[in-house]
Write a protein that holds these residues in place. Structure first.
Motif, PDB file in Angstrom:
ATOM      1  N   ASP A 172      48.700  99.680  47.288  1.00 36.60           N
ATOM      2  CA  ASP A 172      48.843  98.227  47.183  1.00 36.60           C
ATOM      3  C   ASP A 172      49.764  97.703  48.261  1.00 36.60           C
ATOM      4  O   ASP A 172      49.510  96.650  48.869  1.00 36.60           O
ATOM      5  N   LEU A 173      50.842  98.436  48.508  1.00 37.97           N
ATOM      6  CA  LEU A 173      51.751  98.002  49.577  1.00 37.97           C
ATOM      7  C   LEU A 173      51.077  98.082  50.941  1.00 37.97           C
ATOM      8  O   LEU A 173      51.331  97.246  51.815  1.00 37.97           O
ATOM      9  N   ASP A 174      50.238  99.098  51.133  1.00 45.36           N
ATOM     10  CA  ASP A 174      49.508  99.181  52.398  1.00 45.36           C
ATOM     11  C   ASP A 174      48.627  97.955  52.600  1.00 45.36           C
ATOM     12  O   ASP A 174      48.508  97.425  53.719  1.00 45.36           O
ATOM     13  N   ILE A 175      48.012  97.500  51.500  1.00 44.91           N
ATOM     14  CA  ILE A 175      47.143  96.330  51.615  1.00 44.91           C
ATOM     15  C   ILE A 175      47.954  95.089  51.910  1.00 44.91           C
ATOM     16  O   ILE A 175      47.578  94.253  52.751  1.00 44.91           O
ATOM     17  N   LEU A 176      49.110  94.941  51.248  1.00 46.21           N
ATOM     18  CA  LEU A 176      49.898  93.730  51.404  1.00 46.21           C
ATOM     19  C   LEU A 176      50.683  93.712  52.706  1.00 46.21           C
ATOM     20  O   LEU A 176      50.771  92.676  53.377  1.00 46.21           O
ATOM     21  N   LEU A 177      51.307  94.856  53.060  1.00 43.25           N
ATOM     22  CA  LEU A 177      52.215  94.880  54.210  1.00 43.25           C
ATOM     23  C   LEU A 177      51.615  95.526  55.450  1.00 43.25           C
ATOM     24  O   LEU A 177      52.079  95.257  56.555  1.00 43.25           O
ATOM     25  N   GLY A 178      50.632  96.379  55.252  1.00 43.17           N
ATOM     26  CA  GLY A 178      50.142  97.146  56.387  1.00 43.17           C
ATOM     27  C   GLY A 178      50.865  98.475  56.456  1.00 43.17           C
ATOM     28  O   GLY A 178      51.988  98.643  55.949  1.00 43.17           O
ATOM     29  N   ASP A 179      50.294  99.454  57.091  1.00 45.18           N
ATOM     30  CA  ASP A 179      50.872 100.799  57.147  1.00 45.18           C
ATOM     31  C   ASP A 179      52.177 100.826  57.931  1.00 45.18           C
ATOM     32  O   ASP A 179      53.175 101.434  57.515  1.00 45.18           O
ATOM     33  N   ALA A 204      62.312  91.318  50.282  1.00 43.37           N
ATOM     34  CA  ALA A 204      61.829  89.973  50.614  1.00 43.37           C
ATOM     35  C   ALA A 204      60.480  90.030  51.305  1.00 43.37           C
ATOM     36  O   ALA A 204      59.617  89.170  51.101  1.00 43.37           O
ATOM     37  N   ASP A 205      60.257  91.074  52.070  1.00 38.07           N
ATOM     38  CA  ASP A 205      58.952  91.222  52.716  1.00 38.07           C
ATOM     39  C   ASP A 205      57.850  91.449  51.687  1.00 38.07           C
ATOM     40  O   ASP A 205      56.733  90.922  51.809  1.00 38.07           O
ATOM     41  N   VAL A 206      58.200  92.230  50.662  1.00 38.52           N
ATOM     42  CA  VAL A 206      57.216  92.479  49.611  1.00 38.52           C
ATOM     43  C   VAL A 206      56.873  91.185  48.881  1.00 38.52           C
ATOM     44  O   VAL A 206      55.698  90.878  48.600  1.00 38.52           O
ATOM     45  N   GLU A 207      57.886  90.389  48.564  1.00 40.47           N
ATOM     46  CA  GLU A 207      57.638  89.117  47.889  1.00 40.47           C
ATOM     47  C   GLU A 207      56.820  88.170  48.758  1.00 40.47           C
ATOM     48  O   GLU A 207      55.950  87.436  48.270  1.00 40.47           O
ATOM     49  N   LEU A 208      57.104  88.169  50.038  1.00 42.47           N
ATOM     50  CA  LEU A 208      56.332  87.335  50.946  1.00 42.47           C
ATOM     51  C   LEU A 208      54.874  87.763  50.981  1.00 42.47           C
ATOM     52  O   LEU A 208      53.951  86.927  50.985  1.00 42.47           O
ATOM     53  N   ALA A 209      54.675  89.065  50.978  1.00 39.10           N
ATOM     54  CA  ALA A 209      53.303  89.563  50.979  1.00 39.10           C
ATOM     55  C   ALA A 209      52.571  89.175  49.696  1.00 39.10           C
ATOM     56  O   ALA A 209      51.390  88.818  49.702  1.00 39.10           O
ATOM     57  N   ILE A 210      53.282  89.216  48.560  1.00 38.76           N
ATOM     58  CA  ILE A 210      52.655  88.835  47.286  1.00 38.76           C
ATOM     59  C   ILE A 210      52.296  87.350  47.278  1.00 38.76           C
ATOM     60  O   ILE A 210      51.225  86.950  46.813  1.00 38.76           O
ATOM     61  N   SER A 211      53.182  86.528  47.813  1.00 43.12           N
ATOM     62  CA  SER A 211      52.881  85.091  47.874  1.00 43.12           C
ATOM     63  C   SER A 211      51.701  84.810  48.785  1.00 43.12           C
ATOM     64  O   SER A 211      50.863  83.932  48.506  1.00 43.12           O
ATOM     65  N   ARG A 212      51.617  85.560  49.848  1.00 44.07           N
ATOM     66  CA  ARG A 212      50.457  85.413  50.723  1.00 44.07           C
ATOM     67  C   ARG A 212      49.171  85.787  50.000  1.00 44.07           C
ATOM     68  O   ARG A 212      48.133  85.113  50.148  1.00 44.07           O
ATOM     69  N   ALA A 213      49.262  86.869  49.218  1.00 45.15           N
ATOM     70  CA  ALA A 213      48.075  87.279  48.457  1.00 45.15           C
ATOM     71  C   ALA A 213      47.683  86.215  47.434  1.00 45.15           C
ATOM     72  O   ALA A 213      46.496  85.936  47.239  1.00 45.15           O
ATOM     73  N   GLU A 214      48.657  85.626  46.770  1.00 47.15           N
ATOM     74  CA  GLU A 214      48.354  84.569  45.810  1.00 47.15           C
ATOM     75  C   GLU A 214      47.743  83.350  46.492  1.00 47.15           C
ATOM     76  O   GLU A 214      46.806  82.730  45.977  1.00 47.15           O
ATOM     77  N   HIS A 215      48.262  83.004  47.637  1.00 50.79           N
ATOM     78  CA  HIS A 215      47.693  81.883  48.383  1.00 50.79           C
ATOM     79  C   HIS A 215      46.253  82.171  48.813  1.00 50.79           C
ATOM     80  O   HIS A 215      45.385  81.295  48.740  1.00 50.79           O
TER      81      HIS A 215
END
Length: 612
Positions: free
Chosen positions: A26-33, A51-62
């Motif tokens: 899941d992190l690979d999908i959100l953040l990249g390898d 904070a990067d993880v949270e940003l990635a989650i917000s991007r996914a929600e958007h």
């Protein structure tokens, strides 16, 4: 036990390892390898890795929230001429509260959609939706006017159908009406129907002058906002271009009538009738309104002109539409003309109306003639009606004719009419006719006329029975009628042809004359004579009179008929000479005669023989 515990620990460790691997994916999908590796290496040194993880989650929600828009974009890339998807895209932006984006999407659609290739909707819907968003959502009526001016006046969008462009012009006029700019709305409607709007080579712009939507809007605006002259000009121009309908002609004439321009109203009717003559469906409406208004205006003061109008109307009027105009014409002649003219109108109506309405027309003609000229004047009308009508209505007319003659005490004429109409009425399908004739003969006839009525009834029943047999054999669709039995048919044929039929095969109906047919017992008169002779021998002459009475009663009782119906010409002359002469009953005083059944003679003879 220790081994089992170690095994459970190993399974739990494997399950935990699988969960951690799933989280890593899941992190690979959100953040990249690369971002994940850097986050793991600098986990202790960099406090902003979470904070990067949270940003990635917000991007996914958007991204998830924008999924409908992205799917819509995919569909529009597949087919940019899909009008329904463009409208759906603008609604999606409106649901997100982005009116500007919705308007921009529709502006983009006007540049991308080709009117000749569009599917799932009309291209004018794009313009109307854009105008609604600008006027109501963005509160920018001037922007809506600019869009409509660009579409309608400048021809920014090339419509394939004139009706789509007409809807855009209508929306512009309605926009000005909502803004209460009456003059601008009226000018826009006039310009739209003038044929001088848009590009010259645009096919849709050339067809605007024949759009009923725009003409209806213009007529409404002229009658409410314009003057009498401008309204007349608008209607006249529509009639010249031949885009007016019968309803437009009626509205034009009604408008002029309300403004007291009566002759111009009649002229409008004339122009409308020139455009819509018979057999057009609107011609009947125009003529009816025209004649009604004319008679209401002038009444009986201009009778020649009214008659000319009626004659013109009825000259080309189809038979299905004519009864209404004949009735109106007849009422006018009765009120303002001559009685003979009115009756001639009703006579024309009887000849012109469809077959299904001739019966009612003739009845009306008879009623009017009786009312104006007397009862006897209806005789030729009844005769012509009987010739013109079909069998069913003609038989009913015959009943009415006979009833009239009976009221005049012309019983012979009434009987003749009933006899003539009998050939049109099947006794099995029209019993009312024969019931009426039966009641007439009971009340006004005698035995001979009653027998003649029965004879005619049998003949007509036989004739109609033959017709029904043929109709049943030749095709369907004929109502089923009970046919005669074999015995009844043979009886009718025998009576018509004068052939003897063995009556033992059928019962003898009491009360009816059997004609020349005799039963076997009545035909054997020799046996009766022999029985009477033996009776005289036993009684020794005291029963002479009784034997004579018995002979006559046996001949009458065994045959079931009267003396005048029995043919005794074939009685053997030798048997008559051998029979002793009997004194007349008139020479015996104080003795009454009584008919003795034939069976009594046989019993008495048998007992007499036994005693001897």
């Amino acid at each position: 036990d220790e081994e089992e515990g170690e095994g459970d620990d190993d399974q739990g460790a494997e399950h935990h390892q699988e969960e951690s691997e799933g989280d890593d994916e899941d992190l690979d999908i959100l953040l990249g390898d690369g971002a994940r590796n850097n986050a793991l290496q600098n986990d202790d040194d960099n406090p902003d890795s979470s904070a990067d993880v949270e940003l990635a989650i917000s991007r996914a929600e958007h991204l998830t929230s924008r999924r409908p828009l992205l799917l819509n974009r995919v569909l529009l890339r597949q087919n940019p001429h899909n009008v329904g998807e463009w409208i759906k895209r603008s609604k999606l932006y409106l649901d997100l509260g982005e009116a500007d984006m919705a308007a921009d999407a529709l502006e983009e659609s006007l540049r991308a959609v080709d009117a000749r290739k569009c599917v799932n909707g009309s291209p004018c819907t794009l313009v109307l939706t854009l105008v609604d968003i600008l006027e109501n959502k963005r509160k920018d009526p001037d922007g809506a006017r600019r869009v409509l001016d660009r579409i309608c006046a400048e021809g920014d969008f090339d419509f394939a159908d004139a009706e789509d462009l007409a809807q855009c012009h209508t929306a512009w006029v309605e926009l000005e009406l909502r803004a209460e700019d009456w003059d601008a709305a009226l000018n826009l409607a006039r310009r739209a129907t003038s044929g001088k709007v848009g590009k010259k080579g645009n096919r849709a712009a050339r067809g605007l002058s024949r759009s009923l939507r725009l003409w209806n809007l213009l007529f409404d605006l002229e009658e409410s906002l314009g003057t009498v002259q401008t309204t007349k000009d608008a209607y006249d121009r529509a009639l010249e271009l031949k885009v007016a309908t019968p309803s437009h002609v009626l509205n034009y004439a009604s408008f002029l009538k309300d403004k007291k321009y009566f002759e111009e109203s009649f002229a409008a009717y004339e122009r409308g009738l020139g455009l819509f003559p018979f057999p057009h469906a609107g011609a009947a409406l125009l003529w009816k309104s025209y004649l009604t208004d004319f008679l209401e205006r002038y009444g009986g003061s201009r009778t020649p002109r009214a008659r000319e109008l009626f004659d013109r109307c009825l000259e080309d009027c189809p038979p299905e539409e004519s009864p209404e105009f004949y009735l109106l014409y007849g009422e006018y002649e009765e009120a303002h003309g001559l009685t003979k003219r009115a009756l001639r109108v009703y006579e024309r109506m009887c000849d012109s109306v469809p077959t299904s309405e001739k019966y009612a027309a003739y009845r009306l003609y008879v009623a009017k003639a009786t009312q104006c000229l007397g009862v006897t004047s209806a005789r030729p009308i009844y005769e012509s009606a009987i010739k013109a009508l079909e069998d069913g209505p003609a038989s009913r007319i015959c009943l009415e004719y006979a009833k009239m003659e009976t009221g005049l005490r012309e019983k012979d004429r009434a009987r003749t009419v009933l006899a003539y109409g009998a050939q049109l009425a099947d006794p099995r399908r029209d019993p009312d006719y024969w019931k009426a004739w039966h009641e007439f003969e009971v009340g006004h006839g005698n035995e001979e006329t009653f027998r003649e009525m029965l004879r005619v009834k049998r003949s007509v029943a036989a004739a109609f029975s033959t017709v029904n047999y043929n109709a049943a054999e030749m095709g369907g669709g004929v109502p089923k009628v009970d046919t005669l039995t074999e015995e009844s048919a043979l009886e009718m044929i025998a009576e018509r042809e004068g052939v003897e039929v063995d009556s033992r095969k059928k019962p003898v109906i009491g009360g009816f004359v059997s004609g020349k047919k005799r039963t076997a017992e009545a035909a054997d008169l020799g046996e009766v004579e022999r029985r009477a002779a033996r009776l005289r021998e036993v009684t020794g002459g005291s029963g002479v009179d009784g034997g004579g009475a018995a002979e006559s009663s046996a001949a009458a009782g065994s045959g079931g008929v009267g003396d005048d119906e029995i043919d005794i010409d074939d009685i053997d002359g030798n048997e008559e000479e051998e029979a002793p002469a009997t004194p007349s009953a008139k020479n015996v005083r104080g003795v009454s005669q009584k008919a003795i059944p034939a069976a009594v003679f046989g019993g008495i003879t048998a007992s007499g023989d036994g005693e001897s």
